[in-house]
Design an enzyme around this catalytic site. Structure first.
Site, PDB file in Angstrom:
ATOM      1  N   ASP A  32     -96.634  83.925  -2.047  1.00 15.97           N
ATOM      2  CA  ASP A  32     -95.290  83.461  -1.708  1.00 15.97           C
ATOM      3  C   ASP A  32     -94.363  84.672  -1.646  1.00 15.97           C
ATOM      4  O   ASP A  32     -94.378  85.515  -2.540  1.00 15.97           O
ATOM      5  CB  ASP A  32     -94.812  82.470  -2.768  1.00 15.97           C
ATOM      6  CG  ASP A  32     -93.565  81.714  -2.373  1.00 15.97           C
ATOM      7  OD1 ASP A  32     -92.571  82.360  -1.967  1.00 15.97           O
ATOM      8  OD2 ASP A  32     -93.554  80.480  -2.485  1.00 15.97           O
ATOM      9  N   GLU A  81     -88.553  72.286   1.139  1.00 13.83           N
ATOM     10  CA  GLU A  81     -87.570  73.106   1.860  1.00 13.83           C
ATOM     11  C   GLU A  81     -88.052  73.489   3.255  1.00 13.83           C
ATOM     12  O   GLU A  81     -87.244  73.635   4.162  1.00 13.83           O
ATOM     13  CB  GLU A  81     -87.235  74.358   1.050  1.00 13.83           C
ATOM     14  CG  GLU A  81     -86.530  74.028  -0.248  1.00 13.83           C
ATOM     15  CD  GLU A  81     -86.223  75.249  -1.085  1.00 13.83           C
ATOM     16  OE1 GLU A  81     -85.050  75.412  -1.454  1.00 13.83           O
ATOM     17  OE2 GLU A  81     -87.152  76.031  -1.369  1.00 13.83           O
ATOM     18  N   HIS A 112     -97.402  72.354   2.195  1.00 15.84           N
ATOM     19  CA  HIS A 112     -97.812  73.544   1.467  1.00 15.84           C
ATOM     20  C   HIS A 112     -98.018  73.208   0.001  1.00 15.84           C
ATOM     21  O   HIS A 112     -97.286  72.430  -0.577  1.00 15.84           O
ATOM     22  CB  HIS A 112     -96.829  74.712   1.636  1.00 15.84           C
ATOM     23  CG  HIS A 112     -95.403  74.415   1.327  1.00 15.84           C
ATOM     24  ND1 HIS A 112     -94.602  73.621   2.127  1.00 15.84           N
ATOM     25  CD2 HIS A 112     -94.619  74.835   0.305  1.00 15.84           C
ATOM     26  CE1 HIS A 112     -93.378  73.565   1.611  1.00 15.84           C
ATOM     27  NE2 HIS A 112     -93.371  74.283   0.508  1.00 15.84           N
TER      28      HIS A 112
END
Length: 136
Positions: free
Chosen positions: A29, A91, A96
């Site tokens: 990430d 978001e 994911h």
């Protein structure tokens, strides 16, 4: 479509790829919540888990299974999280799976600590919810 995860899957945006298959990809990430925070995504664009084909779903979770062993070695404990739709906190509207290494010193707490106004349900309400979910 201007989806950042689709661009990562197509290698239009560089990322730190841990592993990939024909159908999914795992990468660090870019805005980690902890050291080693990893995302696993399907390469095809789906907003919600239930939108995925069985084949893409199986591949995604096989990749999660493979990668979590690697991530878990960092601290010995890993939180798996999926925000499934905007109202759940998603978001980026692309499926994911977060693999977030955890340790007691991170003070993030259990998932139950996220909800300040938890419902207090009667046995009848639980039975009603159970029947509704089971029958749909």
């Amino acid at each position: 479509m201007d989806c950042i995860f689709c661009k990562i899957a197509k290698k239009e945006i560089p990322s730190k790829i841990i592993t990939e298959t024909n159908k999914s990809i795992a990468f660090l990430d870019a805005f980690p919540l902890s050291r080693g925070h990893t995302l696993v995504i399907p390469k095809c664009h789906y907003e919600k888990v239930q939108d995925m084909t069985d084949m893409d779903n199986t591949d995604l979770f096989n990749t999660v299974h493979k990668v979590i062993s690697k991530v878990d070695k960092l601290t010995g404990a890993t939180l798996l999280a999926i925000h499934n739709g905007k109202d759940s906190g998603q978001e980026i509207p692309h499926v994911h799976v977060h693999l977030i290494p955890r340790q007691s010193s991170d003070h993030a707490g259990p998932v139950h600590s996220m909800f300040k106004d938890r419902p207090k349900l009667s046995d009848e309400e639980l039975d009603e919810l159970y029947a509704k979910i089971k029958s749909s």
